[in-house]
Design a protein around this motif. Structure first.
Motif, PDB file in Angstrom:
ATOM      1  N   VAL A 204       0.831  -1.209   0.000  1.00 60.63           N
ATOM      2  CA  VAL A 204       0.000   0.000   0.000  1.00 60.63           C
ATOM      3  C   VAL A 204       0.865   1.259   0.000  1.00 60.63           C
ATOM      4  O   VAL A 204       2.051   1.213   0.306  1.00 60.63           O
ATOM      5  CB  VAL A 204      -0.965   0.055   1.212  1.00 60.63           C
ATOM      6  CG1 VAL A 204      -1.776  -1.213   1.311  1.00 60.63           C
ATOM      7  CG2 VAL A 204      -0.202   0.299   2.498  1.00 60.63           C
ATOM      8  N   ASP A 205       0.217   2.378  -0.354  1.00 59.91           N
ATOM      9  CA  ASP A 205       0.876   3.684  -0.356  1.00 59.91           C
ATOM     10  C   ASP A 205       0.715   4.295   1.037  1.00 59.91           C
ATOM     11  O   ASP A 205      -0.397   4.641   1.433  1.00 59.91           O
ATOM     12  CB  ASP A 205       0.205   4.560  -1.419  1.00 59.91           C
ATOM     13  CG  ASP A 205       0.686   6.006  -1.347  1.00 59.91           C
ATOM     14  OD1 ASP A 205       1.698   6.263  -0.679  1.00 59.91           O
ATOM     15  OD2 ASP A 205       0.044   6.859  -1.974  1.00 59.91           O
ATOM     16  N   TRP A 206       1.832   4.429   1.763  1.00 59.16           N
ATOM     17  CA  TRP A 206       1.731   4.907   3.150  1.00 59.16           C
ATOM     18  C   TRP A 206       1.566   6.413   3.226  1.00 59.16           C
ATOM     19  O   TRP A 206       1.433   6.977   4.311  1.00 59.16           O
ATOM     20  CB  TRP A 206       2.926   4.416   3.963  1.00 59.16           C
ATOM     21  CG  TRP A 206       2.817   2.952   4.184  1.00 59.16           C
ATOM     22  CD1 TRP A 206       3.348   1.958   3.413  1.00 59.16           C
ATOM     23  CD2 TRP A 206       2.055   2.274   5.203  1.00 59.16           C
ATOM     24  NE1 TRP A 206       2.979   0.721   3.895  1.00 59.16           N
ATOM     25  CE2 TRP A 206       2.193   0.895   4.999  1.00 59.16           C
ATOM     26  CE3 TRP A 206       1.285   2.722   6.282  1.00 59.16           C
ATOM     27  CZ2 TRP A 206       1.578  -0.053   5.815  1.00 59.16           C
ATOM     28  CZ3 TRP A 206       0.677   1.779   7.089  1.00 59.16           C
ATOM     29  CH2 TRP A 206       0.829   0.411   6.856  1.00 59.16           C
ATOM     30  N   ASP A 207       1.578   7.103   2.085  1.00 53.83           N
ATOM     31  CA  ASP A 207       1.283   8.541   2.101  1.00 53.83           C
ATOM     32  C   ASP A 207      -0.229   8.790   2.008  1.00 53.83           C
ATOM     33  O   ASP A 207      -0.686   9.917   1.952  1.00 53.83           O
ATOM     34  CB  ASP A 207       2.009   9.243   0.946  1.00 53.83           C
ATOM     35  CG  ASP A 207       1.992  10.755   1.103  1.00 53.83           C
ATOM     36  OD1 ASP A 207       2.141  11.228   2.248  1.00 53.83           O
ATOM     37  OD2 ASP A 207       1.808  11.458   0.093  1.00 53.83           O
ATOM     38  N   PHE A 208      -1.012   7.715   1.992  1.00 51.92           N
ATOM     39  CA  PHE A 208      -2.471   7.855   1.924  1.00 51.92           C
ATOM     40  C   PHE A 208      -2.968   8.679   3.111  1.00 51.92           C
ATOM     41  O   PHE A 208      -2.498   8.496   4.237  1.00 51.92           O
ATOM     42  CB  PHE A 208      -3.107   6.470   1.943  1.00 51.92           C
ATOM     43  CG  PHE A 208      -4.552   6.442   1.564  1.00 51.92           C
ATOM     44  CD1 PHE A 208      -4.919   6.335   0.233  1.00 51.92           C
ATOM     45  CD2 PHE A 208      -5.548   6.525   2.523  1.00 51.92           C
ATOM     46  CE1 PHE A 208      -6.250   6.311  -0.134  1.00 51.92           C
ATOM     47  CE2 PHE A 208      -6.883   6.506   2.164  1.00 51.92           C
ATOM     48  CZ  PHE A 208      -7.236   6.391   0.832  1.00 51.92           C
TER      49      PHE A 208
END
Lengths: 285, 408
Positions: free
Chosen positions: A117-121
């Motif tokens: 997943v994109d942890w900057d979400f």
């Protein structure tokens, strides 16, 4: 082939010596499959013409910690994802607690690989844990204070209470992994499927995660991990499933996690010296 | 200026007021619906969908004329555009899923083919006897000149339904945007949720054709969520901030374009949204460019200050102009490079803290604590006074630092 008896067979009260790790394609004893939290038959996944997982049968025992082990590219994660329907399978049957998997979704909690997943979400730690409650909340119902308390309790179990309001991008890798585990705990499932939960985490996180998994086992729940660290298999797990595209062996760690089976799984990729370091018995596949 | 004020306060005539309210409603719906498109990293799918509306507009006109109707009925044209936009959307999805082409290639192919067909149809319509005054090319860039009350109602109802759908579907859409694998494992049908997300975008595109036009509607869907992201770290808030920014852009843009005769509405709305985006990009408190530059400079200065103090402590010469300027401004060295009283004291402290860290690594086996060494975090923030006193017993008494940088 040495006959092995799985914990499931023992729990099901089946006669000793019944071979659940039979040749592929052979039908499993129906009662044993019905008892199993996760039973897979004839699972094949293919990218193009080259199979990533070929005709795999697996039966994981209840109330135990199981590891899926194999070299890189052996189809460990693929097996898990295909069983869950995240990636399409070419063929195969999957049953969870004796029912078709889609009828038992509420009893399954999945912990994907951290890097997926994109942890900057834009979301906070507590929001991520609350995602484990979405199925129960449905589309419209607001989260009540007891559900919030439940999510916080799950964070407490992985030692992350202080981070509840942080944006997830500010966490370290180990903290991210714990948040994912807390989200799975929030579901209150009976079967936990984890994809490489110990990959790239710090020692403190590894300890915290294994403590939580052991407490789940003590509550009688089933845990299945894709695992890559051979040196911790014996101290962490009860049951192993060895895979290299095809199933190599499965059964209790004591009788299945042997030098011979590892050699069969890893082939030349695992140096003999490495196996020696593990100080295993010399049983053959 | 008074024209603009009149337009902003809805005093610039019936049509201008209608357009301003319609544009605000459209902006609100587009900002909300576009949020998940942006979070799912599929912003450009909306471009393919928007361009795929054009053949539908042409076909609907031809069909309505063939059936003996007016051909310019807005509802008819919008229904036609929705049909081909839906076909285009499914085609993008099918190509990306079933062929070896990636989604960007699918978007490029669908966008150009559908737009090409649409332009051909518009040209054919131009030559039809009843097509001379059709004005269908206004759907390209939008036209608010003849906006009717009914048009505003279409936007209001369609927009309200879209926003309601975003609110109802917020949980599945958040889950699919953040972690589609987990969503699938939980039993959500990721493909259907994705299609619902795109259908919402399609609905907003269709109702926005009249005001903004199909080429610029993408900006209304994407720019407000991107702008909103600068101001919050929570997906739920991105939706409503984006909706608010979209509404403001629509309202202000429409008012500005009404205040002067030669300003086209759609492009002015988009430019207003872009102005808000630029302001946020530069000045947002945590994620803005200015904040990032300041943070970086502060960090760089802390590194230079530490380097300079250690150099003073060791009696080394300092050549780096930034290091010299940092030390001079802090009053740690004089203009000629000689350490001041304060500079000598701080240099001694910096050198001693380095030695303390070395001892800490020897004495203290807890890597969670010693692992926090980065040269900048003060040792007092990691270890207790008692622990530091313990390190000091290993170190012996502090050593003074000599007067000038040459160590004479």
């Amino acid at each position: 082939m040495t006959p092995t008896m799985t914990t499931a067979a023992r729990l099901a009260g089946l006669p000793a010596g019944l071979d659940l790790a039979a040749a592929d394609g052979e039908a499993l004893h129906p009662e044993a499959a019905a008892e199993s939290p996760l039973s897979i038959r004839g699972l094949t996944v293919s990218y193009g013409e080259k199979p990533a997982v070929f005709s795999v049968d697996a039966t994981f025992p209840d109330g135990a910690l199981s590891a899926i082990i194999g070299p890189n590219g052996a189809g460990k994660s693929t097996l898990l994802k295909a069983a869950l329907g995240i990636i399409p399978r070419l063929s195969g049957e999957v049953s969870v607690f004796g029912r078709p998997i889609d009828a038992a979704r509420a009893r399954i909690a999945y912990v994907p690989q951290r890097a997926s997943v994109d942890w900057d979400f834009p979301t906070s730690v507590l929001d991520v844990v609350s995602m484990g409650l979405y199925r129960r909340l449905g589309l419209l119902r607001r989260m009540r204070s007891e559900e919030r308390a439940h999510a916080l309790a799950c964070l407490e179990r992985v030692g992350m209470t202080d981070f509840a309001d942080r944006q997830i991008g500010q966490l370290s890798g180990g903290q991210q992994q714990r948040v994912f585990l807390a989200r799975a705990l929030a579901q209150g499932a009976d079967l936990y499927l984890l994809d490489e939960p110990f990959a790239g985490v710090d020692a403190a996180t590894e300890r915290a995660i294994i403590e939580v998994l052991k407490s789940l086992r003590a509550e009688g729940r089933a845990v299945v991990c894709v695992h890559h660290d051979l040196s911790t298999v014996e101290s962490y797990f009860d049951h192993v499933f060895l895979i290299n595209v095809r199933r190599i062996a499965e059964g209790p760690v004591a009788s299945t996690f042997t030098a011979g089976n590892l050699q069969a799984t890893y082939g030349g990729r695992l140096a003999a010296g490495h196996i020696e370091q593990l100080r295993l018995g010399g049983g053959t596949a | 200026m008074s024209d603009l004020l009149a337009a902003l306060t809805l005093q610039a005539g019936y049509n201008a007021a209608l357009v301003a309210i319609g544009a605000a409603l459209l902006g609100f719906a587009a900002g909300a619906a576009g949020t998940f498109l942006f979070l799912r990293k599929r912003a450009l799918v909306s471009d393919a969908v928007a361009h795929a509306t054009l053949p539908g507009v042409g076909l609907a006109f031809i069909l309505m004329v063939a059936l003996g109707g007016d051909g310019r009925s807005l509802l008819g044209l919008l229904a036609g555009s929705a049909v081909t936009a839906g076909v285009g959307l499914l085609l993008v999805e099918w190509i990306a899923r079933r062929t070896r082409l990636a989604e960007d290639a699918a978007i490029g192919a669908v966008l150009s083919v559908f737009f090409g067909i649409g332009v051909v149809l518009l040209t054919v319509i131009q030559t039809m006897s009843s097509g001379r005054q059709a004005g269908l090319e206004s759907f390209l860039l939008g036209s608010t000149a003849g906006m009717l009350y009914l048009d505003a109602v279409v936007i209001a109802v369609g927009g309200a339904l879209s926003v309601l759908a975003v609110w109802v579907l917020r949980r599945p859409m958040t889950l699919v945007s953040f972690d589609p694998d987990y969503a699938a494992a939980c039993g959500y049908d990721v493909r259907r949720i994705d299609l619902a997300m795109m259908a919402l975008v399609m609905a907003v595109t269709v109702i926005g054709l009249k005001i903004v036009g199909l080429i610029l509607i993408v900006a209304m869907l994407i720019v407000p969520p991107v702008t909103a992201r600068f101001w919050t770290e929570r997906a739920g808030r991105v939706i409503w901030i984006a909706a608010g920014l979209g509404a403001v852009s629509g309202y202000v843009g429409a008012a500005v374009s009404a205040s002067a005769p030669a300003l086209p509405t759609g492009p002015i709305i988009v430019l207003t949204a872009t102005a808000l985006f630029l302001l946020s990009l530069l000045f947002a408190p945590a994620r803005g460019v200015l904040a990032a530059v300041l943070r970086h400079r502060r960090f760089q200065r802390r590194v230079h200050r530490r380097q300079g103090l250690l150099a003073l402590a060791r009696g080394e010469l300092i050549h780096d102009p930034l290091t010299l300027s940092v030390l001079r401004r802090a009053g740690l060295i004089r203009a000629d490079g000689v350490a001041t009283e304060a500079g000598r004291a701080q240099a001694a402290k910096a050198a001693r803290d380095e030695h303390r860290w070395e001892i800490a690594r020897l004495v203290n086996q807890d890597t969670a604590l010693t692992g926090r060494y980065d040269g900048l975090t003060p040792i007092e923030r990691v270890f207790t006074a008692d622990q530091i006193a313990e390190f000091d017993r290993h170190l012996g008494p502090p050593r003074p630092v000599a007067g000038d940088a040459a160590g004479a």
